[in-house]
Design an enzyme around this catalytic site. Sequence first.
Site, PDB file in Angstrom:
ATOM      1  N   GLU A 147      45.130 -84.889  30.001  1.00  0.00           N
ATOM      2  CA  GLU A 147      45.678 -85.457  28.764  1.00  0.00           C
ATOM      3  C   GLU A 147      45.734 -84.325  27.746  1.00  0.00           C
ATOM      4  O   GLU A 147      44.696 -83.765  27.386  1.00  0.00           O
ATOM      5  CB  GLU A 147      44.824 -86.599  28.218  1.00  0.00           C
ATOM      6  N   GLU A 194      37.671 -90.660  30.651  1.00  0.00           N
ATOM      7  CA  GLU A 194      36.908 -90.383  29.418  1.00  0.00           C
ATOM      8  C   GLU A 194      35.577 -91.137  29.360  1.00  0.00           C
ATOM      9  O   GLU A 194      35.272 -91.822  28.375  1.00  0.00           O
ATOM     10  CB  GLU A 194      37.767 -90.704  28.176  1.00  0.00           C
TER      11      GLU A 194
HETATM   12  O1  AHR Z   1      46.616 -91.155  25.496  1.00  0.00           O
HETATM   13  C1  AHR Z   1      46.025 -92.071  24.623  1.00  0.00           C
HETATM   14  C2  AHR Z   1      44.541 -92.266  24.900  1.00  0.00           C
HETATM   15  O2  AHR Z   1      43.880 -91.077  24.590  1.00  0.00           O
HETATM   16  C3  AHR Z   1      44.142 -92.530  26.334  1.00  0.00           C
HETATM   17  O3  AHR Z   1      44.200 -93.877  26.668  1.00  0.00           O
HETATM   18  C4  AHR Z   1      42.710 -92.057  26.348  1.00  0.00           C
HETATM   19  O4  AHR Z   1      42.325 -91.608  27.630  1.00  0.00           O
HETATM   20  C5  AHR Z   1      42.655 -90.989  25.304  1.00  0.00           C
HETATM   21  O5  AHR Z   1      41.606 -91.162  24.421  1.00  0.00           O
END
Ligand code: AHR
Length: 500
Positions: A291, A172
Amino acid sequence: MRARVIADFGDRVAAIDRRVFGSFVEHLGRCVYDGIYEPGHPTADADGFRQDVLELVRELGVTTVRYPGGNFVSGYRWEDGVGPRAERPRRLDLAWHSTETNEVGLDEFARWSQKAGTELMLAVNLGTRGTLEAVELVEYANLAEGTTRAQERIANGGVEPYGVKVWCLGNEMDGPWQLGHRSADDYGKLAAQTARALKQVDESLELVVCGSSSAEMPTFGSWERTVLRHSYDSVEFISCHAYYDEKPGDPGSFLASATNMDHFIETVAAAADEVKAELGSDRTIDISFDEWNVWYIDRYHDEDKIVDPQHWPVAPRLLEDSYTVTDGVVVGNLLISLLRHADRVRAASLAQLVNVIAPIMTEPAGPAWRQTTFFPFATTADLATGDVLATAVECDRYDTAQYGSVPLVDAVVTTDGERVSVFLVNRSLEEEVTVTVELRGAHVAALDSAQTLADADRLARNTLDDRERVGLTSNDSAAIVDGALVVTLPPVSWTAVSAR
Ligand code: AHR
């Protein structure tokens, strides 16, 4: 209400890459400590891993696990987590305002992955570290023998190299919250340089460059194009991340979250193809949706966030969302969206695996249990085999505050030649829908199973005190009628039907 689903066996989207059923373990809250690892637990094995959790992970059908972050990785020194445990440093984890004890690191996690039957997917720190540290990590993980790093792994008990194929180039990096966050131009250059170095170690590695943290980021689209212009020839994937939650008074939009995921995937694929055309390249960049989940992020900001500069707890209870039936239905629908895009989404990770926005929950010295989101994931991973078929849905629509008019039913059909599986969602809050699934070019003779996630109380959940309140139920309405599958879907429900 009635609806029609049409799938043509001559019109295939793509073969399903099994890596689409991946998950994610971050050093965050109680995902690792008190989650997968609890040496004092009655079910702990000789390595301190909870075997009740391992059994649930295997039942979930997870194929790959992304590790060790997430935001955590941008402040992580991987060397802290290897070697004699007593000598490992305790560090501040700035991402989650916690203390990282480093009791678990790469070698332990590789052992856990092997026991869980999953493939490792590692992220390197491109927030506060650079190319050389990433190269040394690949060398430590994958080189058989003969260099200082490879010999260190062997000395630490990892006699065989871990053979990690897929590597994430940071996490990210478009997000201002990320340690080491930088502009698309700066990150693109660093990612490209690191990718080229890693490919010099092993050109068969598959590399994931960071895309946007959500489709709502102000840089969405331009970030992807800029980063790919720098790194196109050296990476295989660009990442997508997306989390959804039910906003007060707006279940309709929440139930249509897959619409947003569809748009996200299609926009990123278009941005990647635009760069492909600009560069005259014959390579296609795929998507790693590494994610995705339902996450009530506002609860974290309102209640959980630790800020006291003198208080850095070890494995605090963070992001421990308790999921409703509606959340489970949305997770099932997001899986439909991922499968529908099997031609571009070739890896994905449900974030996360244990305790932290997770399908599996644990109590220290106590039980482990399945959240509502566990069921659609486990069933889809089990039944979605072979190819995805182009699937059309004809049904009524409804208006949403966030996404305009959307269909009440969503569906996707898969087949491996013998088995045909249909995954369906009814987004209506009140009405059941009877769906006829026409399978053109195929003959199904027998139903294998029909299972539904639904409840008279769409907010029902499984908790420590009532761990089996919600589960899948057999859908007895399912039948084969004149060669078509017919099934009735209750309001707010997810269903899987399989036949052969
Ligand atoms: O999954 C929780 C968080 O969400 C992770 O650490 C991050 O990559 C995202 O913002």
